[in-house]
Write a protein that holds these residues in place. Structure first.
Motif, PDB file in Angstrom:
ATOM      1  N   THR A 102       0.851  -1.201   0.000  1.00 32.34           N
ATOM      2  CA  THR A 102       0.000   0.000   0.000  1.00 32.34           C
ATOM      3  C   THR A 102       0.886   1.251   0.000  1.00 32.34           C
ATOM      4  N   GLY A 103       0.320   2.333  -0.552  1.00 33.21           N
ATOM      5  CA  GLY A 103       1.111   3.564  -0.686  1.00 33.21           C
ATOM      6  C   GLY A 103       2.284   3.346  -1.624  1.00 33.21           C
ATOM      7  N   ALA A 104       2.021   2.603  -2.719  1.00 31.48           N
ATOM      8  CA  ALA A 104       3.111   2.123  -3.583  1.00 31.48           C
ATOM      9  C   ALA A 104       3.404   3.050  -4.760  1.00 31.48           C
TER      10      ALA A 104
ATOM     11  N   VAL B 108      -0.998  -0.591  -4.514  1.00 30.53           N
ATOM     12  CA  VAL B 108      -2.223   0.059  -4.036  1.00 30.53           C
ATOM     13  C   VAL B 108      -1.926   1.507  -3.682  1.00 30.53           C
ATOM     14  N   ASP B 109      -2.793   2.407  -4.143  1.00 30.93           N
ATOM     15  CA  ASP B 109      -2.666   3.810  -3.714  1.00 30.93           C
ATOM     16  C   ASP B 109      -4.024   4.480  -3.866  1.00 30.93           C
ATOM     17  N   LEU B 110      -4.082   5.715  -3.344  1.00 34.49           N
ATOM     18  CA  LEU B 110      -5.340   6.447  -3.247  1.00 34.49           C
ATOM     19  C   LEU B 110      -5.846   6.940  -4.605  1.00 34.49           C
ATOM     20  N   GLY B 111      -4.918   7.386  -5.473  1.00 34.97           N
ATOM     21  CA  GLY B 111      -5.313   7.925  -6.783  1.00 34.97           C
ATOM     22  C   GLY B 111      -5.906   9.309  -6.707  1.00 34.97           C
TER      23      GLY B 111
ATOM     24  N   ALA C   9      -7.328   2.308  -3.866  1.00 38.30           N
ATOM     25  CA  ALA C   9      -8.051   2.055  -2.613  1.00 38.30           C
ATOM     26  C   ALA C   9      -7.593   3.053  -1.561  1.00 38.30           C
ATOM     27  N   ASP C  10      -8.532   3.428  -0.706  1.00 36.73           N
ATOM     28  CA  ASP C  10      -8.220   4.253   0.465  1.00 36.73           C
ATOM     29  C   ASP C  10      -8.135   3.301   1.652  1.00 36.73           C
ATOM     30  N   VAL C  11      -6.960   3.213   2.276  1.00 38.21           N
ATOM     31  CA  VAL C  11      -6.770   2.212   3.339  1.00 38.21           C
ATOM     32  C   VAL C  11      -7.592   2.510   4.594  1.00 38.21           C
TER      33      VAL C  11
ATOM     34  N   ALA D 207       1.233   2.661   3.389  1.00 39.80           N
ATOM     35  CA  ALA D 207       0.605   3.977   3.156  1.00 39.80           C
ATOM     36  C   ALA D 207       0.639   4.780   4.452  1.00 39.80           C
ATOM     37  N   GLY D 208       1.009   6.043   4.346  1.00 34.66           N
ATOM     38  CA  GLY D 208       1.082   6.874   5.549  1.00 34.66           C
ATOM     39  C   GLY D 208       1.107   8.344   5.186  1.00 34.66           C
ATOM     40  N   ILE D 209       0.730   9.165   6.143  1.00 30.39           N
ATOM     41  CA  ILE D 209       0.723  10.627   5.942  1.00 30.39           C
ATOM     42  C   ILE D 209       1.317  11.289   7.184  1.00 30.39           C
ATOM     43  N   ILE D 210       1.660  12.573   7.022  1.00 30.00           N
ATOM     44  CA  ILE D 210       2.146  13.333   8.179  1.00 30.00           C
ATOM     45  C   ILE D 210       1.499  14.714   8.190  1.00 30.00           C
TER      46      ILE D 210
ATOM     47  N   SER E  56       0.537   7.721  16.123  1.00 33.13           N
ATOM     48  CA  SER E  56       0.093   6.723  15.128  1.00 33.13           C
ATOM     49  C   SER E  56       1.172   5.672  14.897  1.00 33.13           C
ATOM     50  N   LYS E  57       2.441   6.080  14.935  1.00 41.32           N
ATOM     51  CA  LYS E  57       3.517   5.122  14.653  1.00 41.32           C
ATOM     52  C   LYS E  57       3.824   4.238  15.875  1.00 41.32           C
ATOM     53  N   PHE E  58       3.662   4.798  17.098  1.00 36.56           N
ATOM     54  CA  PHE E  58       3.723   3.926  18.294  1.00 36.56           C
ATOM     55  C   PHE E  58       2.638   2.849  18.175  1.00 36.56           C
TER      56      PHE E  58
ATOM     57  N   CYS F  93      11.267   0.580  10.878  1.00 34.02           N
ATOM     58  CA  CYS F  93      11.224   1.916  11.493  1.00 34.02           C
ATOM     59  C   CYS F  93      12.246   2.795  10.783  1.00 34.02           C
ATOM     60  N   PRO F  94      11.840   3.383   9.638  1.00 33.00           N
ATOM     61  CA  PRO F  94      12.818   4.201   8.909  1.00 33.00           C
ATOM     62  C   PRO F  94      13.140   5.490   9.650  1.00 33.00           C
ATOM     63  N   GLY F  95      14.391   5.927   9.464  1.00 31.77           N
ATOM     64  CA  GLY F  95      14.784   7.290   9.811  1.00 31.77           C
ATOM     65  C   GLY F  95      14.412   8.182   8.641  1.00 31.77           C
TER      66      GLY F  95
HETATM   67  P1  NAD Z   1       4.946   9.618   0.473  1.00 26.34           P
HETATM   68  O1  NAD Z   1       3.977  10.690   0.783  1.00 26.34           O
HETATM   69  O2  NAD Z   1       6.004   9.908  -0.513  1.00 26.34           O
HETATM   70  O3  NAD Z   1       4.210   8.273   0.053  1.00 26.34           O
HETATM   71  C1  NAD Z   1       3.066   7.816   0.773  1.00 26.34           C
HETATM   72  C2  NAD Z   1       2.123   7.146  -0.201  1.00 26.34           C
HETATM   73  O4  NAD Z   1       0.942   6.736   0.513  1.00 26.34           O
HETATM   74  C3  NAD Z   1       1.666   8.099  -1.313  1.00 26.34           C
HETATM   75  O5  NAD Z   1       1.789   7.459  -2.561  1.00 26.34           O
HETATM   76  C4  NAD Z   1       0.217   8.385  -0.942  1.00 26.34           C
HETATM   77  O6  NAD Z   1      -0.601   8.709  -2.072  1.00 26.34           O
HETATM   78  C5  NAD Z   1      -0.207   7.088  -0.263  1.00 26.34           C
HETATM   79  N1  NAD Z   1      -1.386   7.259   0.610  1.00 26.34           N
HETATM   80  C6  NAD Z   1      -1.612   8.263   1.497  1.00 26.34           C
HETATM   81  N2  NAD Z   1      -2.797   8.095   2.070  1.00 26.34           N
HETATM   82  C7  NAD Z   1      -3.351   6.959   1.554  1.00 26.34           C
HETATM   83  C8  NAD Z   1      -4.569   6.263   1.769  1.00 26.34           C
HETATM   84  N3  NAD Z   1      -5.483   6.713   2.634  1.00 26.34           N
HETATM   85  N4  NAD Z   1      -4.781   5.121   1.065  1.00 26.34           N
HETATM   86  C9  NAD Z   1      -3.881   4.665   0.186  1.00 26.34           C
HETATM   87  N5  NAD Z   1      -2.698   5.281  -0.057  1.00 26.34           N
HETATM   88  C10 NAD Z   1      -2.446   6.422   0.615  1.00 26.34           C
HETATM   89  O7  NAD Z   1       5.602   9.203   1.871  1.00 26.34           O
HETATM   90  P2  NAD Z   1       6.838   8.207   2.206  1.00 26.34           P
HETATM   91  O8  NAD Z   1       7.883   9.038   2.850  1.00 26.34           O
HETATM   92  O9  NAD Z   1       7.159   7.320   1.071  1.00 26.34           O
HETATM   93  O10 NAD Z   1       6.143   7.374   3.386  1.00 26.34           O
HETATM   94  C11 NAD Z   1       5.778   6.004   3.275  1.00 26.34           C
HETATM   95  C12 NAD Z   1       5.651   5.426   4.667  1.00 26.34           C
HETATM   96  O11 NAD Z   1       6.911   5.546   5.337  1.00 26.34           O
HETATM   97  C13 NAD Z   1       4.648   6.163   5.548  1.00 26.34           C
HETATM   98  O12 NAD Z   1       3.963   5.243   6.364  1.00 26.34           O
HETATM   99  C14 NAD Z   1       5.533   7.079   6.383  1.00 26.34           C
HETATM  100  O13 NAD Z   1       4.925   7.431   7.591  1.00 26.34           O
HETATM  101  C15 NAD Z   1       6.740   6.194   6.590  1.00 26.34           C
HETATM  102  N6  NAD Z   1       7.987   6.866   6.938  1.00 26.34           N
HETATM  103  C16 NAD Z   1       8.568   7.775   6.120  1.00 26.34           C
HETATM  104  C17 NAD Z   1       9.774   8.371   6.489  1.00 26.34           C
HETATM  105  C18 NAD Z   1      10.492   9.362   5.609  1.00 26.34           C
HETATM  106  O14 NAD Z   1      11.475   9.955   6.063  1.00 26.34           O
HETATM  107  N7  NAD Z   1      10.115   9.561   4.381  1.00 26.34           N
HETATM  108  C19 NAD Z   1      10.368   8.035   7.706  1.00 26.34           C
HETATM  109  C20 NAD Z   1       9.740   7.108   8.524  1.00 26.34           C
HETATM  110  C21 NAD Z   1       8.553   6.513   8.136  1.00 26.34           C
END
Ligand code: NAD
Length: 263
Positions: A11-13, A35-38, A74-76, A103-106, A170-172, A196-198
């Motif tokens: 997801t979030g690919a 899978v992604d939101l689109g 898909a929306d997760v 998939a994740g947001i901040i 959320s990450k805890f 657990c990425p930095g």
């Molecule tokens: P990104 O924003 O580049 O990619 C996230 C992807 O998730 C996007 O393609 C987005 O469209 C998709 N997405 C968001 N909401 C969605 C939903 N509801 N349903 C489906 N898809 C959705 O971010 P990234 O940096 O690649 O982050 C990926 C994961 O890594 C996240 O969980 C993030 O919290 C985690 N992370 C990132 C970092 C960093 O430094 N980049 C560090 C630690 C953890």
């Protein structure tokens, strides 16, 4: 588990770490549901998410590596979308052996200024999303009597930081969910781990760095390896955790952080 010929959902690919994970799994021979939101617009966020074209490009890149990759919008945070994601994957690719909840947001801001809408959305995508996707996929995975689930947590899942309360919470939650699910699914030979990425060079991090201009230098200064990580480096770790080489590893929140916690 030998990944060649197996099926993985990521997801979030469409971009960033999810794309990096997908391409490493493709290198290992896994067929992929990407899978992604689109839809780039999320009203709780101040940056754009990926577009449908990003997802289709990632699918093309994976297909070019000789595996079968398909896109799924898909929306997760929606259980009906997650059920459809699982059913579509089985229909198009035959099984589900690996699920990567990435998939994740901040959203950043001090608690006193942070809106309830932002809190709810961050928790919904980052914490509820892995639950809904796992719930939809587990019945299919149990049939195979082996499998792997990987959740993308963060260094923010191990330590709280001012200005990122919802994200850290959320990450805890993701780390705790990983450990609980590892205990539930261990007897069924399904391993559940987290990465657990930095700080990793992705569109999400670029957005964060605009928010605090000298963030990259500060982040890099505080780490032994003195550089940002690349999405492919997280992908390599995920591919390892999914493979036979990690056959006795479960419940682990694995740092991929340039040594962030080493000091
Ligand atoms: P990104 O924003 O580049 O990619 C996230 C992807 O998730 C996007 O393609 C987005 O469209 C998709 N997405 C968001 N909401 C969605 C939903 N509801 N349903 C489906 N898809 C959705 O971010 P990234 O940096 O690649 O982050 C990926 C994961 O890594 C996240 O969980 C993030 O919290 C985690 N992370 C990132 C970092 C960093 O430094 N980049 C560090 C630690 C953890």
């Amino acid at each position: 588990m030998e990944l060649k010929g197996k099926t993985a959902i990521v997801t979030g690919a469409a971009r960033g770490i999810g794309r990096g994970i997908a391409l490493k799994l493709a290198h290992a021979g896994a067929n992929l549901a990407l899978v992604d939101l689109g839809n780039p617009a999320d009203s709780a966020l101040t940056y754009n998410l990926a577009a449908q074209t990003d997802l289709l490009r990632a699918v093309e890149e994976a297909n070019a590596l000789g595996v079968k990759a398909v896109p799924i919008l898909a929306d997760v945070t929606r259980s009906a979308d997650c059920e459809r994601m699982a059913a579509e994957t089985v229909r198009q690719l035959g099984s589900i052996d690996v699920l990567v909840n990435n998939a994740g947001i901040i959203a950043v801001g001090l608690v006193a200024d942070f809106s309830e809408e932002q809190w709810d959305r961050v928790m919904a995508v980052n914490a509820k999303g892995p639950f809904l996707c796992s719930k939809a996929c587990i019945p299919h995975m149990l049939r195979k009597k082996e499998g792997a689930i990987i959740n993308t947590a963060s260094i923010a899942g191990k330590t709280g930081r001012a200005g990122a309360s919802a994200y850290c919470a959320s990450k805890f939650a993701v780390v705790a969910f990983t450990q609980a699910l590892a205990e539930e699914l261990g007897p069924s030979n399904i391993r559940v781990n987290a990465v657990c990425p930095g700080p990793i060079r992705t569109p999400m991090l670029s957005r964060l760095m605009q928010f605090t201009r000298d963030a990259e230098q500060r982040m890099v200064r505080s780490e032994p390896l003195k550089r940002l990580g690349e999405p492919e480096e997280v992908g390599e770790t995920v591919a390892w955790l999914c493979s036979d080489r990690a056959s006795y590893v479960t419940g682990l929140p694995m740092p991929v952080d340039g040594g962030f916690f080493a000091q």
